[in-house]
Enzyme design. Structure first.
Site, PDB file in Angstrom:
ATOM      1  N   GLU A 144       0.826  -1.210   0.000  1.00  0.00           N
ATOM      2  CA  GLU A 144       0.000   0.000   0.000  1.00  0.00           C
ATOM      3  C   GLU A 144       0.855   1.252   0.000  1.00  0.00           C
ATOM      4  O   GLU A 144       0.540   2.234  -0.669  1.00  0.00           O
ATOM      5  CB  GLU A 144      -0.929   0.015   1.236  1.00  0.00           C
ATOM      6  CG  GLU A 144      -1.911  -1.146   1.306  1.00  0.00           C
ATOM      7  CD  GLU A 144      -3.062  -1.045   0.309  1.00  0.00           C
ATOM      8  OE1 GLU A 144      -3.105  -0.079  -0.468  1.00  0.00           O
ATOM      9  OE2 GLU A 144      -3.920  -1.944   0.314  1.00  0.00           O
ATOM     10  N   ASP A 289      -4.774  -9.864  -7.827  1.00  0.00           N
ATOM     11  CA  ASP A 289      -5.189  -8.966  -8.910  1.00  0.00           C
ATOM     12  C   ASP A 289      -4.056  -8.191  -9.581  1.00  0.00           C
ATOM     13  O   ASP A 289      -3.757  -8.370 -10.762  1.00  0.00           O
ATOM     14  CB  ASP A 289      -6.282  -8.006  -8.417  1.00  0.00           C
ATOM     15  CG  ASP A 289      -5.979  -7.377  -7.053  1.00  0.00           C
ATOM     16  OD1 ASP A 289      -4.925  -7.680  -6.488  1.00  0.00           O
ATOM     17  OD2 ASP A 289      -6.800  -6.576  -6.574  1.00  0.00           O
ATOM     18  N   GLU A 383     -18.571  -6.375  -1.838  1.00  0.00           N
ATOM     19  CA  GLU A 383     -17.199  -6.879  -1.748  1.00  0.00           C
ATOM     20  C   GLU A 383     -17.079  -8.312  -2.238  1.00  0.00           C
ATOM     21  O   GLU A 383     -16.094  -8.682  -2.851  1.00  0.00           O
ATOM     22  CB  GLU A 383     -16.678  -6.794  -0.305  1.00  0.00           C
ATOM     23  CG  GLU A 383     -16.137  -5.421   0.070  1.00  0.00           C
ATOM     24  CD  GLU A 383     -14.883  -5.027  -0.692  1.00  0.00           C
ATOM     25  OE1 GLU A 383     -14.971  -4.748  -1.899  1.00  0.00           O
ATOM     26  OE2 GLU A 383     -13.807  -4.961  -0.087  1.00  0.00           O
ATOM     27  N   GLU A 401     -12.541  -0.213  -9.241  1.00  0.00           N
ATOM     28  CA  GLU A 401     -12.239  -1.173 -10.307  1.00  0.00           C
ATOM     29  C   GLU A 401     -13.277  -1.231 -11.424  1.00  0.00           C
ATOM     30  O   GLU A 401     -12.933  -1.290 -12.605  1.00  0.00           O
ATOM     31  CB  GLU A 401     -12.036  -2.584  -9.724  1.00  0.00           C
ATOM     32  CG  GLU A 401     -10.720  -2.794  -9.006  1.00  0.00           C
ATOM     33  CD  GLU A 401     -10.675  -2.181  -7.611  1.00  0.00           C
ATOM     34  OE1 GLU A 401     -11.720  -1.670  -7.147  1.00  0.00           O
ATOM     35  OE2 GLU A 401      -9.595  -2.199  -6.991  1.00  0.00           O
TER      36      GLU A 401
HETATM   37  C1  DMJ Z   1      -6.480   0.361  -4.716  1.00  0.00           C
HETATM   38  O1  DMJ Z   1      -5.655   0.742  -3.684  1.00  0.00           O
HETATM   39  C2  DMJ Z   1      -5.731  -0.261  -5.837  1.00  0.00           C
HETATM   40  O2  DMJ Z   1      -6.475  -0.196  -6.995  1.00  0.00           O
HETATM   41  C3  DMJ Z   1      -5.332  -1.671  -5.550  1.00  0.00           C
HETATM   42  O3  DMJ Z   1      -4.677  -2.292  -6.611  1.00  0.00           O
HETATM   43  C4  DMJ Z   1      -6.528  -2.486  -5.171  1.00  0.00           C
HETATM   44  N1  DMJ Z   1      -7.263  -1.890  -4.138  1.00  0.00           N
HETATM   45  C5  DMJ Z   1      -7.566  -0.493  -4.151  1.00  0.00           C
HETATM   46  C6  DMJ Z   1      -8.892  -0.126  -4.732  1.00  0.00           C
HETATM   47  O4  DMJ Z   1      -9.892  -1.016  -4.554  1.00  0.00           O
END
Ligand code: DMJ
Length: 792
Positions: A144, A289, A383, A401
């Site tokens: 993060e 992902d 979710e 997303e």
């Molecule tokens: C974001 O911080 C980024 O897109 C990450 O890759 C996945 N999660 C969040 C948004 O949902």
């Protein structure tokens, strides 16, 4: 130096240009068939109004944050104040995002430039330089911190230099943001000191890995370790300091080695020291992902064929095993025909966007259409939602997303359908998430209840992608096609590969021919979005979504008790033969005949898998059939990922008690007193498995059985699955799942008995062992007692 090259492509971007060209051909194909398009075109005026509404949304959220929360990391929109690490009550692991480094502002800087607000950008950059520091005794998530902070700082640095050159402003700026990102990069580096080179999940900003709390650090997720390279390569190229890129490439190489050599799939959680997989579920959503995203985008940004080849290998595997029509269902990486979850998570909504970039438009249109229907059904995409589109986990933190994919689909197709989808997403946010102090996450899409949380990605991604969707290229100060969007939607220019600081000279990959695994595109007779969407229009509203026309019934989903399924297998030429019936099945068509063969193959594999591989995981709910507890019967049950495993001869024993209310989703139970020490039963539905488990634990139950809410379901005809949790490991009682038929047997016994029914929850394999040992003992006793007779 960098800005000079922003508008020209590096030689290694030739493939990117080829891709852009391919996309243009594709758009041309699509536009030439607009005759079939029923979507109402959106007028320029309406589109401009929506763009302005997106802009207003941005300022509503941004000002709420700046005026009430800054310099905190996040705004708490309900209490209208800042969220500070170590000050605001902790939310556990979730708070690893926070480093008391004004995350929302840093994450938002480049959106200000896209909006054309140079004055505020300049002001915000000055604030960041003045206020933000990293020397804190705080443990943060490496992933993060990299995507939001390092990415945010780098992108802002690049754009500040761009504005100096092209907008004659910010002449005082001397690369301070780049220096800050370098410093932060160094603070993340200790996490990479592992025997595999795969970084730890967390690091202390001041103490590195020397923090005693990190002594036991072992596990990380695939996405966490595999979403570093874009930012670290940019950092190295811009600073001339190779260490970042070297470490990130090494982590990617180490991850690649861990793929399953048979299936080419990856798991979601691994041990950074041994490289062993901890969770072997393989999908495209949570936990993995952006690993796929960074493989593809590393190729685009850096021009290294190796990453395209790797992406293609994984992509092919995902399309083979995980993709099922428009759905994407997790499988086990080492047993790819076995589905490991019966739900999908909202993070996978980025996948259609990635498919668009890689040129595979048809499945992108399909999955996006499915997600759009989920959104319409539940207002927001929850979710997690089940394969029959019910809510598995009802939270919605205003994630980007789905809008991101909508944007890329619109850019690729020009289809106004995607503008209409974006409009709906925007209006939904306005109606259901807007509060007086920003935008609040939705705690449960069923109730619409808000949560005191506005994640930084709301400003850096969700609203940014909405704004971009409704903007024409000429509305924007920069040409976004010359940039790669990181996973946090930060902008890195393609020209980065041109910088002289490359730490690697790429050669043609000897691993694979990059085109070996390419799915062909464009395919002019298949790629018209409306044509692709049309058959899916009622995909999730039909009475039995698993058997709708066009979607092959898989052996995994087959239920012998379901009349639609019997009809579907009959059409495929498979006849369920009962005693006395010797008629042969004949397929309706050649195509369906082939589907039938495939179905039978799956059935065989499933049976094999179920009997051999799943036995180890299978749980048992056993009860004695006689008063003296001599003879026992075990009913099949499934395990959970979030509760402790019962190993060897461990078992939990207690009287069965039905929760009241049966769904066990409330704060407490009406029969809470009675539940102490019992094996509680709660019915599936209304809330997550893990929240039922927490409630059972709270009232002192010894174990929890979750029984299915689909009548007629059975472990005999459906694969057993493991219930998933939410990543926390606070459930300490065993929790098992029983399909309806098996639980029906248990409740029939309960009804027959006057006394409460006492059960044992244990591993099925142990139950069998126990029974075998008992039978052997009885045989021996019989032999001993028979011996004298013989002697007589
Ligand atoms: C974001 O911080 C980024 O897109 C990450 O890759 C996945 N999660 C969040 C948004 O949902």
């Amino acid at each position: 130096m960098l800005t000079d090259s922003i508008s020209s492509f590096a030689p290694c971007q030739r493939l990117v240009l080829t891709f852009v060209l391919a996309m243009c051909i594709l758009v041309a194909c699509v536009l030439s068939t607009e005759t079939t398009m029923p979507t109402q075109n959106m007028s320029n005026k309406e589109r401009a109004e929506l763009r302005e509404e997106a802009r207003e949304m941005f300022y509503h959220a941004y000002h709420a944050y700046m005026e009430n929360a800054y310099p905190a990391d996040e705004l708490m929109p309900l209490s209208c104040k800042g969220r500070y690490r170590g000050v605001t009550p902790s939310r556990g692991d979730m708070d690893d995002i926070l480093g008391n480094f004004s995350m929302t502002l840093v994450d938002t800087l480049d959106t200000l430039v896209l909006l054309g607000d140079f004055t505020e950008f300049e002001h915000a950059v000055k604030l960041v330089i003045r206020d933000v520091q990293f020397d804190s005794d705080i443990i943060v998530s490496v992933f993060e911190t990299n995507i939001r902070m390092v990415g945010g700082l780098l992108s802002a640095h690049i754009l500040a230099e761009y504005l100096q050159k092209h907008a004659d402003t910010m002449h005082w700026y001397k690369g301070e943001l780049l220096e800050m990102s370098r410093e932060l990069g160094y603070r993340l580096l200790p996490a990479f000191n592992t025997s595999t080179g795969i970084p730890h999940a967390r690091v202390n900003l001041r103490l590195g890995m020397k923090d005693p709390q990190l002594k036991k650090s072992r596990e990380t997720c695939t996405a966490c370790a595999g979403t570093i390279l874009l930012e670290f390569a940019a950092l190295s190229r811009l600073t001339g300091d190779p260490i970042f890129e070297v470490r990130a490439h090494a982590a990617m190489d180490a991850l690649w080695k861990l793929r399953h050599r048979g299936s080419d799939l990856m798991g979601t959680v691994l041990n950074v020291h041994s490289g062993d997989w901890v969770r072997r579920d393989s999908g495209v959503g949570a936990g993995i992902d952006s690993y796929y995203e960074y493989l593809f985008k590393s190729y685009v940004l850096l021009g290294d064929d190796k990453y395209l080849a790797r992406f293609n290998r994984h992509y092919n595997a995902v399309m083979k095993y995980v993709s099922e029509g428009p759905m994407l269902l997790d499988v086990l990486m080492h047993r790819p025909h076995a589905k490991s979850k019966n739900f999908m998570d909202s993070l996978l909504a980025f996948w259609p966007g990635l498919q668009v970039l890689s040129g595979d438009l048809k499945p992108a249109v399909q999955t996006h259409e499915m997600l759009y229907q989920v959104m319409q059904m539940h207002t927001f995409i929850p979710e997690a939602f089940t394969v029959d589109f019910q809510i598995h986990w009802g939270q919605h933190p205003l994630r980007p997303e789905f809008i991101e994919s909508t944007y890329f689909l619109y850019r690729a197709t020009g289809d106004h359908h995607y503008l209409q989808v974006g409009k709906r997403a925007l209006k939904t946010l306005q109606q259901h998430a807007k509060v007086s102090c920003g935008y609040a996450a939705v705690n449960d899409v069923r109730t619409g209840k808000h949560e005191d949380r506005m994640d930084s990605f709301v400003l850096s991604e969700t609203i940014k992608y909405l704004f971009l969707l409704f903007s024409d290229p000429q509305d924007l100060i920069i040409n976004v096609d010359e940039f790669v969007f990181t996973t946090e939607a930060h902008l890195l220019p393609l020209s980065i590969a041109q910088l002289g600081n490359a730490t690697f000279s790429f050669r043609q990959s000897d691993e694979h021919n990059v085109l070996d695994f390419m799915r062909t595109c464009p395919s002019s007779n298949k790629l018209f979005p409306e044509k692709v969407r049309k058959p899916l229009r009622n995909f999730i509203t039909g009475s039995c979504p698993r058997a709708t026309a066009g979607k092959r019934l898989s052996a995994l989903d087959f239920q012998a008790s379901n009349a639609d399924h019997l009809r579907a297998v009959y059409d495929m030429g498979i006849t369920m033969v009962s005693v006395g019936d010797r008629s042969q099945g004949k397929a309706k068509s050649h195509e369906e005949g082939e589907m039938g063969l495939q179905f039978m193959q799956e059935m065989l594999e499933l049976t094999k898998m179920q009997s051999i591989n799943q036995l180890a995981q299978l749980q048992a709910v056993a009860y004695a059939t006689d008063e003296k507890a001599q003879d026992w019967i075990a009913l099949m049950a499934g395990p959970s990922h979030f509760s402790p495993e019962l190993i060897g001869d461990q078992f939990v024993q207690g009287d069965v008690l039905l929760a009241n209310p049966l769904r066990a989703c409330d704060e407490s139970l009406e029969n809470a007193e009675e539940a102490r020490g019992k094996v509680l039963v709660a019915e599936r539905g209304d809330c997550t498995f893990v929240s039922k488990a927490r409630l059972a634990q709270k009232v002192g139950a010894a174990a929890l059985i979750v029984c299915d809410n689909v009548p007629g379901s059975s472990g005999e005809t459906q694969p057993m699955f493991a219930m998933s949790g939410d990543g926390k490991d606070d459930v300490l009682i065993p929790v098992v799942f029983m399909y309806s038929v098996e639980f029906g047997k248990l409740s029939a016994v309960m009804e027959r008995r006057k006394l409460p029914l006492r059960v044992r929850v244990m591993q099925m394999v142990e139950f069998k062992r126990w029974q075998l040992a008992k039978a052997q003992r009885q045989n021996q006793t019989a032999a001993v007692t028979q011996k004298p007779d013989k002697e007589l």
